[in-house]
Write an enzyme that holds these catalytic residues in place. Sequence first.
Site, PDB file in Angstrom:
ATOM      1  N   ASP A 162      -0.376   6.333  -5.442  1.00 48.82           N
ATOM      2  CA  ASP A 162      -1.424   7.348  -5.547  1.00 48.82           C
ATOM      3  C   ASP A 162      -1.009   8.394  -6.570  1.00 48.82           C
ATOM      4  OD1 ASP A 162      -3.107   6.533  -3.069  1.00 48.82           O
ATOM      5  OD2 ASP A 162      -1.067   6.682  -2.288  1.00 48.82           O
TER       6      ASP A 162
ATOM      7  N   ASP B 172      -3.815   4.366  -7.981  1.00 48.05           N
ATOM      8  CA  ASP B 172      -4.963   4.950  -7.283  1.00 48.05           C
ATOM      9  C   ASP B 172      -5.085   6.394  -7.767  1.00 48.05           C
ATOM     10  OD1 ASP B 172      -6.902   5.853  -5.579  1.00 48.05           O
ATOM     11  OD2 ASP B 172      -5.956   5.117  -3.750  1.00 48.05           O
TER      12      ASP B 172
ATOM     13  N   HIS C  85       0.174  10.834  -1.699  1.00 38.08           N
ATOM     14  CA  HIS C  85      -1.087  10.606  -0.987  1.00 38.08           C
ATOM     15  C   HIS C  85      -1.481  11.809  -0.155  1.00 38.08           C
ATOM     16  CE1 HIS C  85      -4.010   9.028   1.886  1.00 38.08           C
ATOM     17  NE2 HIS C  85      -4.167   7.974   1.095  1.00 38.08           N
TER      18      HIS C  85
ATOM     19  N   HIS D 126       0.814  -1.213   0.000  1.00 36.86           N
ATOM     20  CA  HIS D 126       0.000   0.000   0.000  1.00 36.86           C
ATOM     21  C   HIS D 126       0.849   1.266   0.000  1.00 36.86           C
ATOM     22  CE1 HIS D 126      -2.737   2.886   2.373  1.00 36.86           C
ATOM     23  NE2 HIS D 126      -3.219   2.807   1.153  1.00 36.86           N
TER      24      HIS D 126
ATOM     25  N   GLU E 230       0.924  -0.456  -4.969  1.00 32.08           N
ATOM     26  CA  GLU E 230      -0.100   0.563  -5.220  1.00 32.08           C
ATOM     27  C   GLU E 230       0.508   1.934  -5.013  1.00 32.08           C
ATOM     28  OE1 GLU E 230      -3.514   3.131  -3.308  1.00 32.08           O
ATOM     29  OE2 GLU E 230      -1.586   2.482  -2.509  1.00 32.08           O
TER      30      GLU E 230
END
Length: 311
Positions: A60, A117, A73, A38, A58
């Site tokens: 962002d 994301d 993020h 993450h 993942e």
Amino acid sequence: MYVHLALILGCWTVVLQGAETDVGERADNRRPIWNLAHMVNAVKQIPTFLDLGANALEADVTFKGSVPTYTYHGTPCDFGRDCIRWEYFNVFLKTLREYTTPGNAKYRDGFILFVLDLKTGSLSNDQVRPAGENVAKELLQNYWNNGNNGGRAYVVLSLPDIGHYEFVRGFKEVLKKEGHEDLLEKVGYDFSGPYLPSLPTLDATHEAYKKAGVDGHIWLSDGLTNFSPLGDMARLKEAIKSRDSANGFINKIYYWSVDKYSTTRTALDVGVDGIMTNYPNVLIDVLNEDGYKDNYRLATYDDNPWETYKK
């Protein structure tokens, strides 16, 4: 004659051994699991999370207007994480390419997929489609190297709003116009929201995919921040039931953010295909436990992320 017979028997032995190997590989009915690290937004974090056992990452993606500019993020984020790590989007993609291109000094065979994301919540309606076009251009140039020995990992585009289906249409149109429609075989989609005032129904999500022109390659995410209570996983269970139904439209389901051993076991028991975590080593440990190692395994590049594996 005896020599000839021995040669025949020897050849049959080799063939049979090969056949046994093939059968053994095909007989592995364990569910392949994607171990998604993450919030990997700085290039220095990539090897760190891969070393912990992640086979997927993942990141962002934040925008300036319709232009994807940073992997970032921001605050707040999961407990225990540095929320402000970042990189320029083009640099991040080039670095991902290094880690997923065979022959490169940084290549990692086990790194098979990444999720973008996409923070499109900041975009106006007329910026959504251009944003999709721009993400396609960035991936084509900086990750796929314009189709010339680019990165081999699969990509999942995760959008926070089912109303942003024009993003996908714009993304696909660019690859078609540039003569690289074949690269869409490497791309999956995840409509994950909006969360407020409440998450969309599965039927509404399915309709959004139809509007996006997507039939297949569908991932669905569900979860909460790592400091939220687990809850009853009602929506997750509903999604898995839909995935496994005769008319299901979902191919893979992943749950986030799963950091505890107990929650990891529960998510696997429910039937997820992937777990997004801040601690990939936790999932690796669980996959090696009695009761799990015979039913689950870490996904490899040979596993099709667009194939439905029913419970």
